[in-house]
Enzyme design. Sequence first.
Site, short mmCIF file in Angstrom:
data_model
loop_
_atom_site.label_atom_id
_atom_site.label_comp_id
_atom_site.label_asym_id
_atom_site.label_seq_id
_atom_site.Cartn_x
_atom_site.Cartn_y
_atom_site.Cartn_z
N ASP A 91 24.43 38.03 33.46
CA ASP A 91 24.82 39.58 34.41
C ASP A 91 24.08 40.62 34.70
O ASP A 91 24.14 41.75 35.37
CB ASP A 91 26.46 40.06 33.42
CG ASP A 91 27.50 39.15 34.46
OD1 ASP A 91 27.53 39.07 35.34
OD2 ASP A 91 28.57 39.22 33.62
N LYS A 142 32.13 30.08 39.00
CA LYS A 142 30.80 30.20 38.48
C LYS A 142 30.72 28.47 38.21
O LYS A 142 29.44 28.07 38.26
CB LYS A 142 30.93 31.10 37.68
CG LYS A 142 31.20 32.95 37.82
CD LYS A 142 31.42 33.36 37.00
CE LYS A 142 31.40 34.80 37.88
NZ LYS A 142 32.08 36.22 36.90
N GLN A 174 33.93 37.54 31.14
CA GLN A 174 34.78 37.82 31.75
C GLN A 174 35.10 39.13 31.89
O GLN A 174 35.56 39.03 30.87
CB GLN A 174 35.28 36.42 32.35
CG GLN A 174 36.14 36.73 33.71
CD GLN A 174 35.33 37.28 35.20
OE1 GLN A 174 33.88 36.28 35.24
NE2 GLN A 174 35.01 38.24 36.07
#
Length: 283
Positions: A120, A53, A97
Site C-alpha cells: 500500500d 483486488k 483494508q
Amino acid sequence: MVAEVISGRDLSMKLKAEMKQEIDTLKERGIIPHLTVVLVGDDPASRSYVSGKKKASNEIGMSSEIIELPESVSEVELLKVINRLNQDSTVHGILVQLPLPVQINVQHIIESIDPKKDVDGFHPINIGKMMTGEDTFLPCTPYGIMTMLHSKNISIEGKHAVVIGRSNIVGKPVGQLLLNENATVTYCHSKTKDLKAFTKLADILVVAIGKPNVITKDYLKEGAVVIDVGINRLSDGTLTGDVDFKSASEVASYITPVPRGVGPMTITMLLHNTIKAAKGLVK
C-alpha cells in the site's frame, strides 16, 4: 478546446496484460507473487474494494487471499495476524483494508507491516523513502496518477501543480511525487481562502475533496491537465467525480473521467507493487 480523456480503464488493461506476461516469467523461476488482504468487519464498500483486488489479482495469474476478521477483533489479535504474515515467506504483499474499527489504532497497524511487504506504500519507512526520492513502494492512488500523466507524455518539470486535498493517502503523497519530478506544488484544502485564485494558476490540477462536481470550468486555467480523484454517488445512484466533467472538458487539455479514471489505476499499481515485492526489489 475539447479535453482529451485519460482513460484509467484502458491504461489499466494494458498494464495488467504486461504484468500477466511478467508473472508467467516469474512462475518459470518458481516465484508466484502473493497478496494477502486483511478485511476487518463487514463494511459494504470495503468488501467491494477487497473483492475487486482479489479479482484483479486472479486475472493476471497472481496468488491472493482474503483474511476476514470480525468487527470486534482487538488490536492485539490483528497485530498477531500481521506478524504471522510478516514471517510467511510465501506472502509478498500485505494490505489491511481501511477504515478500521474505532478500537484499533490505524497507525499502529500500518507500522506493524514489514516495510518490504507494505504494498500500500503507507509505512513511515516507505513514505520517508518516497520523500527523498529513493526506490520504494509508492502509495497506489498517487502512483496511478503519475502513471496516467506519464502515459500521455505530459510535461511535469517546471509546471505549477495544485493539489486540492491533504490526506495521507492521496493529497500529500501525490504532491510529493509531483515535486520529485520538479513541479512547483501548491496544496489547497478546506481552510484555503479563495480557492479559485490558486486553481486558476494550475497547469496540473489534482482534485481529491470528496464533493460532487465542485470544480467547474470557472476554476480552470485554459489548457490545464485535470485529474479527478473523487468518487461520489448521487441520489439517482450514478457515480460522479469532484470535477464537473462536462464543463471542465471545455477548458482542460486533458481530463480523467469518473468512473473509469483514477479508480482502476489504484488497484493496478497495487498489483505492480506486489510483483515488485515478489522480485525483492525493495530493500
